[in-house]
Design a protein around this motif. Structure first.
Motif, PDB file in Angstrom:
ATOM      1  N   VAL A  94      40.703  39.304  33.825  1.00 16.22           N
ATOM      2  CA  VAL A  94      40.878  38.367  32.716  1.00 16.22           C
ATOM      3  C   VAL A  94      40.029  37.123  32.916  1.00 16.22           C
ATOM      4  CG1 VAL A  94      43.170  39.164  32.066  1.00 16.22           C
ATOM      5  CG2 VAL A  94      42.946  37.335  33.765  1.00 16.22           C
ATOM      6  N   HIS A  95      39.645  36.837  34.163  1.00 19.45           N
ATOM      7  CA  HIS A  95      38.749  35.708  34.422  1.00 19.45           C
ATOM      8  C   HIS A  95      37.951  35.996  35.682  1.00 19.45           C
ATOM      9  CE1 HIS A  95      41.191  34.217  37.802  1.00 19.45           C
ATOM     10  NE2 HIS A  95      42.225  34.581  37.080  1.00 19.45           N
ATOM     11  N   GLY A  96      36.784  35.367  35.806  1.00 24.39           N
ATOM     12  CA  GLY A  96      35.966  35.529  36.992  1.00 24.39           C
ATOM     13  C   GLY A  96      36.645  34.895  38.190  1.00 24.39           C
ATOM     14  N   GLY A 143      34.563  37.864  33.635  1.00 29.10           N
ATOM     15  CA  GLY A 143      35.937  38.096  33.229  1.00 29.10           C
ATOM     16  C   GLY A 143      36.031  37.981  31.724  1.00 29.10           C
ATOM     17  N   VAL A 144      37.191  38.360  31.180  1.00 33.38           N
ATOM     18  CA  VAL A 144      37.381  38.319  29.733  1.00 33.38           C
ATOM     19  C   VAL A 144      37.105  36.929  29.172  1.00 33.38           C
ATOM     20  CG1 VAL A 144      39.137  38.417  27.914  1.00 33.38           C
ATOM     21  CG2 VAL A 144      38.998  40.256  29.610  1.00 33.38           C
ATOM     22  N   ILE A 145      37.657  35.899  29.815  1.00 32.53           N
ATOM     23  CA  ILE A 145      37.525  34.563  29.239  1.00 32.53           C
ATOM     24  C   ILE A 145      36.075  34.093  29.274  1.00 32.53           C
ATOM     25  CG2 ILE A 145      38.028  33.208  31.323  1.00 32.53           C
ATOM     26  CD1 ILE A 145      39.425  32.614  27.756  1.00 32.53           C
ATOM     27  N   GLU A 146      35.331  34.427  30.351  1.00 31.32           N
ATOM     28  CA  GLU A 146      33.906  34.070  30.396  1.00 31.32           C
ATOM     29  C   GLU A 146      33.134  34.811  29.307  1.00 31.32           C
ATOM     30  OE1 GLU A 146      35.658  33.083  34.265  1.00 31.32           O
ATOM     31  OE2 GLU A 146      35.637  34.951  33.133  1.00 31.32           O
ATOM     32  N   GLY A 147      33.486  36.086  29.109  1.00 34.22           N
ATOM     33  CA  GLY A 147      32.822  36.874  28.075  1.00 34.22           C
ATOM     34  C   GLY A 147      33.076  36.333  26.679  1.00 34.22           C
ATOM     35  N   HIS A 150      48.281  34.185  28.590  1.00 34.85           N
ATOM     36  CA  HIS A 150      48.944  34.887  29.698  1.00 34.85           C
ATOM     37  C   HIS A 150      47.886  35.740  30.378  1.00 34.85           C
ATOM     38  CE1 HIS A 150      49.138  38.802  27.445  1.00 34.85           C
ATOM     39  NE2 HIS A 150      48.912  37.947  26.459  1.00 34.85           N
ATOM     40  N   ARG A 151      48.266  36.497  31.376  1.00 25.05           N
ATOM     41  CA  ARG A 151      47.307  37.294  32.135  1.00 25.05           C
ATOM     42  C   ARG A 151      47.727  38.761  32.197  1.00 25.05           C
ATOM     43  NH1 ARG A 151      44.106  33.769  35.313  1.00 25.05           N
ATOM     44  NH2 ARG A 151      44.839  31.621  35.181  1.00 25.05           N
ATOM     45  N   LEU A 152      46.753  39.603  32.458  1.00 24.45           N
ATOM     46  CA  LEU A 152      47.000  41.011  32.761  1.00 24.45           C
ATOM     47  C   LEU A 152      46.261  41.329  34.054  1.00 24.45           C
ATOM     48  CD1 LEU A 152      46.428  42.837  29.322  1.00 24.45           C
ATOM     49  CD2 LEU A 152      48.621  42.370  30.433  1.00 24.45           C
TER      50      LEU A 152
END
Length: 329
Positions: free
Chosen positions: A123-125, A132-136, A151-153
């Motif tokens: 979900v994040h680097g 990670g998802v948020i960076e993408g 939230h996180r997975l």
């Protein structure tokens, strides 16, 4: 006042410039150090606190402390910060991965963005991962002033992931999480025949950090109270598909609670059982069978009750189809 963007702080450039930002009502109330972390993507925390201590960051032309809380209308001066080339690469993920994230978006409005996160994507680097998802998402939406995970997975868990596009939305959704006003439903393929009467697992969980940095969670009387509700969805010859709804939100909660119940999840490299994984060879499954299938919450702006669902990926669907065939169902 309209914000003046002279330069993206994380953009590689030979002539970095001062960045002036006018604080909106939505951004008000947060600490300046946290605000700078969202503005200066890829910049180490130590550098953020250094430029605060040296007075290079100014609010309304005055020096401030890291705990200063922003007020609507404040003008924040952010100094030029040169990000090391290695860090710049970390915030410039590959286009193919960004394109895959774009295809994974299942809902979006002015307040929320919801993904069906693929398995294998963090979900994040961090921890050696540059993407990670948020960076993408930030690369996908360079114009967005605010994108934060609600939230996180786990990296290997697929399914619904909620991202806030406004700070007010993040506050509202975090409150729902704290007050248990948000329901998450996961699908998990577990070993053996899950008893129909086993509807709740309550077992305290204690998180341990190994020397390698790996997180391992165990049931321990000294741990935090944890509860997961279960419902049988489908039975097969040597496995059961269950719906798992966590009441609390502990690290690895579903994975450890299923193990504690004697029914570990398929292809769980940390809490699973290799013999069970081997029995599933014919299904082609090669990833953790844990999927965040549905999320029910109150929209932070409209107040509407929303229920979003994320379909299983092709590998999980194929696995279940083979199990049904083997079981004659």
């Amino acid at each position: 006042m309209t914000p003046l963007y002279l330069e993206s702080p994380t953009m590689k450039t030979n002539t970095p410039s001062v960045h002036i930002v006018a604080i909106s009502a939505d951004e008000a109330g947060q600490r300046i150090d946290n605000f700078l972390r969202t503005q200066l993507k890829g910049v180490p925390k130590s550098m953020i606190y250094r430029i605060l201590r040296k007075g290079e960051v100014r609010v309304n032309k005055k020096r401030i402390k890291p705990e200063y809380k922003l007020v609507a209308g404040d003008e924040v001066r952010i100094p030029p910060v040169r990000v090391a080339e290695r860090e710049e690469e970390a915030v410039s993920p590959k286009l193919a991965k960004v394109a895959a994230l774009s295809a994974a978006i299942i809902y979006e409005d002015d307040y929320l963005l919801v993904l069906n996160k693929p398995s294998g994507t963090a979900v994040h680097g961090g921890s050696g991962l540059s993407f990670g998802v948020i960076e993408g998402l930030r690369a996908l939406r360079p114009e967005a002033r605010f994108l934060e995970l609600v939230h996180r997975l786990d990296r290997d868990t697929s399914g619904i992931l909620l991202v806030a596009k406004k700070r007010s939305a993040l506050r509202s959704l975090h409150e729902q999480l704290r007050e248990k006003g948000m329901q998450k439903d996961y699908l998990a393929l577990v070993r053996g025949n899950w008893p129909s009467h086993l509807k709740t697992v309550q077992a305290p969980l204690l998180k341990n950090i190994l020397q390698s940095g790996e997180r391992v969670v165990r049931v321990n009387s000294e741990g935090k109270p944890s509860e997961t509700r279960f419902k049988v969805e489908e039975r097969y010859a040597n496995a059961t598909l269950v719906k798992a709804s966590p009441v609390t939100g502990r690290t690895h909660q579903i994975r450890v609670h299923t193990l504690h119940a004697g029914h570990p999840i398929a292809f769980d490299d940390r809490y699973g059982e290799r013999e069970f994984d081997g029995q599933l060879a014919a299904t082609g499954l090669k990833r953790l069978f844990l999927h965040a299938a549905a999320l029910t919450f109150t929209h932070p702006h409209s107040g509407e009750t929303m229920r979003l669902e994320a379909p299983l990926d092709a590998q999980l669907k194929h696995c279940l189809a083979v199990l049904r065939k083997q079981s004659g169902t």
